[in-house]
Design an enzyme around this catalytic site. Structure first.
Site, PDB file in Angstrom:
ATOM      1  CD  GLU A 139       0.934   6.238  -9.208  1.00  0.00           C
ATOM      2  OE1 GLU A 139       1.902   6.329  -9.980  1.00  0.00           O
ATOM      3  OE2 GLU A 139       0.091   7.138  -9.081  1.00  0.00           O
ATOM      4  NE  ARG A 194      -3.297   9.309   0.856  1.00  0.00           N
ATOM      5  CZ  ARG A 194      -2.674   8.331   0.194  1.00  0.00           C
ATOM      6  NH1 ARG A 194      -1.832   7.526   0.813  1.00  0.00           N
ATOM      7  NH2 ARG A 194      -2.923   8.132  -1.079  1.00  0.00           N
ATOM      8  CE  LYS A 225       2.364  -0.956  -3.355  1.00  0.00           C
ATOM      9  NZ  LYS A 225       1.769  -1.795  -2.276  1.00  0.00           N
ATOM     10  CG  MET A 275       7.578  -4.926   4.712  1.00  0.00           C
ATOM     11  SD  MET A 275       6.535  -6.322   5.123  1.00  0.00           S
ATOM     12  CE  MET A 275       6.092  -6.915   3.489  1.00  0.00           C
ATOM     13  CB  THR A 310      -1.073   0.895  -6.468  1.00  0.00           C
ATOM     14  OG1 THR A 310      -1.112   2.250  -6.938  1.00  0.00           O
ATOM     15  CG2 THR A 310       0.207   0.308  -7.034  1.00  0.00           C
ATOM     16  CG  LEU A 355      -2.631  -2.777   4.213  1.00  0.00           C
ATOM     17  CD1 LEU A 355      -3.516  -1.781   4.944  1.00  0.00           C
ATOM     18  CD2 LEU A 355      -3.291  -3.181   2.913  1.00  0.00           C
ATOM     19  CB  SER A 412       2.927   3.816   0.195  1.00  0.00           C
ATOM     20  OG  SER A 412       2.762   4.816   1.168  1.00  0.00           O
ATOM     21  CE1 TYR A 454       3.819   2.520  -3.713  1.00  0.00           C
ATOM     22  CE2 TYR A 454       2.545   3.220  -5.626  1.00  0.00           C
ATOM     23  CZ  TYR A 454       2.605   2.658  -4.374  1.00  0.00           C
ATOM     24  OH  TYR A 454       1.440   2.222  -3.780  1.00  0.00           O
ATOM     25  CB  ALA A 468       4.307  -0.076   0.409  1.00  0.00           C
TER      26      ALA A 468
HETATM   27  P1  GDP Z   1      -0.070   9.428  -6.071  1.00  0.00           P
HETATM   28  O1  GDP Z   1      -1.158   9.460  -7.068  1.00  0.00           O
HETATM   29  O2  GDP Z   1       0.054   8.118  -5.358  1.00  0.00           O
HETATM   30  O3  GDP Z   1       1.242   9.906  -6.574  1.00  0.00           O
HETATM   31  O4  GDP Z   1      -0.576  10.429  -4.892  1.00  0.00           O
HETATM   32  P2  GDP Z   1      -0.103  11.897  -4.475  1.00  0.00           P
HETATM   33  O5  GDP Z   1      -1.151  12.397  -3.536  1.00  0.00           O
HETATM   34  O6  GDP Z   1       1.309  11.889  -3.958  1.00  0.00           O
HETATM   35  O7  GDP Z   1      -0.101  12.725  -5.844  1.00  0.00           O
HETATM   36  C1  GDP Z   1      -1.271  12.885  -6.609  1.00  0.00           C
HETATM   37  C2  GDP Z   1      -1.002  13.863  -7.747  1.00  0.00           C
HETATM   38  O8  GDP Z   1      -0.837  15.173  -7.216  1.00  0.00           O
HETATM   39  C3  GDP Z   1       0.259  13.563  -8.559  1.00  0.00           C
HETATM   40  O9  GDP Z   1      -0.036  13.703  -9.919  1.00  0.00           O
HETATM   41  C4  GDP Z   1       1.236  14.647  -8.125  1.00  0.00           C
HETATM   42  O10 GDP Z   1       2.195  15.013  -9.133  1.00  0.00           O
HETATM   43  C5  GDP Z   1       0.265  15.799  -7.866  1.00  0.00           C
HETATM   44  N1  GDP Z   1       0.826  16.835  -6.988  1.00  0.00           N
HETATM   45  C6  GDP Z   1       0.913  18.165  -7.276  1.00  0.00           C
HETATM   46  N2  GDP Z   1       1.524  18.810  -6.275  1.00  0.00           N
HETATM   47  C7  GDP Z   1       1.852  17.892  -5.330  1.00  0.00           C
HETATM   48  C8  GDP Z   1       2.508  17.980  -4.070  1.00  0.00           C
HETATM   49  O11 GDP Z   1       2.939  19.033  -3.608  1.00  0.00           O
HETATM   50  N3  GDP Z   1       2.642  16.803  -3.378  1.00  0.00           N
HETATM   51  C9  GDP Z   1       2.181  15.602  -3.865  1.00  0.00           C
HETATM   52  N4  GDP Z   1       2.324  14.501  -3.129  1.00  0.00           N
HETATM   53  N5  GDP Z   1       1.569  15.508  -5.066  1.00  0.00           N
HETATM   54  C10 GDP Z   1       1.403  16.627  -5.785  1.00  0.00           C
END
Ligand code: GDP
Length: 266
Positions: A69, A127, A96, A1, A67, A22, A26, A92, A24
């Site tokens: 986000e 995932r 985006k 990319m 996204t 898609l 990510s 991120y 990224a």
């Molecule tokens: P995102 O919404 O793209 O950031 O997807 P994620 O699955 O990485 O995170 C979703 C939410 O879960 C965020 O608000 C994170 O702060 C929360 N979270 C809490 N504990 C964890 C963890 O151990 N790993 C991740 N990835 N997210 C966490």
């Protein structure tokens, strides 16, 4: 990319009718540690891809993976739709946002069929383990098989609008089958906390008293957080005829079952 010449060759040689970008870096969590890389791949990478398309296949239909986000903490008391202001809260998110505007500008400036799908979190058994859904379902499966004693997590209070990736891919495809290129929010309209996700996952595995297995690790709490996401996909429903088929409960159940089965076989 990050290599425009490779992308130009790829588009020129393959002469695609549809392009789904898609690609990224990510993972939001990693984007603070690698903000420059994330901007190069996730932001400028999308520009490289649409520019290659303009140059060598400008009749191709182009899908950009935008996204939820982008919204950050915008209108967290209500729902977010295509008219909600963008206020990204991570490297991120702002990479985006750059990509979103690149695609919109190419559509408007060069009359290209280019769409942004503003997809809320979408999950499945495929995932990556760095995302919270899979980290939890895999962690629960490890505990179920006696391979782990705990799961370390960050913020349990944040809420997400989690849908099934398979349903969302159908929406991506539908966007490119329309007469007119447009941007669409894709979401379930339901929101659940990380805590609910954890509780439900342990329940699905038949494990009681989940609190004893979960440790909150301050190192996993992010420098900035998007607290609540809840999307309004009525535009997609009206124009694309799209709505999600899988519920949150079914999604969690299928992910937990898949991880338990996979580790059982291993
Ligand atoms: P995102 O919404 O793209 O950031 O997807 P994620 O699955 O990485 O995170 C979703 C939410 O879960 C965020 O608000 C994170 O702060 C929360 N979270 C809490 N504990 C964890 C963890 O151990 N790993 C991740 N990835 N997210 C966490």
């Amino acid at each position: 990319m990050t290599d425009p010449i490779s992308l130009m060759h790829a588009v020129k040689d393959s002469q695609p009718e549809e392009i789904y970008n898609l690609a990224a870096q990510s993972y939001v969590g990693a984007s603070w540690r690698q903000p420059h890389l994330t901007t190069a791949v996730t932001g400028v990478g999308a520009l490289n891809m649409i520019e290659a398309t303009r140059e060598y296949a400008n009749k191709a239909k182009f899908y950009q993976a935008s996204t939820s986000e982008l919204f950050g903490n915008s209108n967290t008391n209500g729902t977010q739709n295509e008219n909600t202001p963008f206020e990204p809260r991570s490297p991120y998110g702002f990479a985006k946002l750059y990509a979103f505007h690149a695609i919109k500008n190419y559509r408007e400036s060069y009359n290209m069929f280019a769409c942004n799908g503003i997809l809320f979190n979408h999950e499945s058994e495929r995932r990556g383990m760095e995302f919270v859904t899979r980290k939890v379902t895999n962690g629960v499966a490890m505990i179920k098989h006696g391979l782990a004693k705990e799961i370390k997590l960050g913020n349990l209070d944040s809420k997400r609008d989690w849908g099934f990736a398979g349903d969302y891919v159908e929406a991506m495809w539908l966007m490119l089958q329309q007469q007119k290129p447009e941007d669409f929010v894709i979401a379930t309209g339901q929101t659940h906390s990380v805590r609910e996700l954890v509780e439900k996952s342990f329940n699905c595995a038949g494990i009681k008293d989940w609190e004893q297995y979960v440790i909150v690790d301050p190192n996993l709490v992010r420098p900035a957080e998007v607290f609540t996401l809840k999307g309004d996909a009525s535009k997609a429903n009206n124009i694309l005829g799209w709505k999600p088929k899988m519920t949150f409960d079914q999604l969690v159940e299928s992910m937990v079952k898949s991880d338990i089965d996979r580790l059982g076989k291993a």
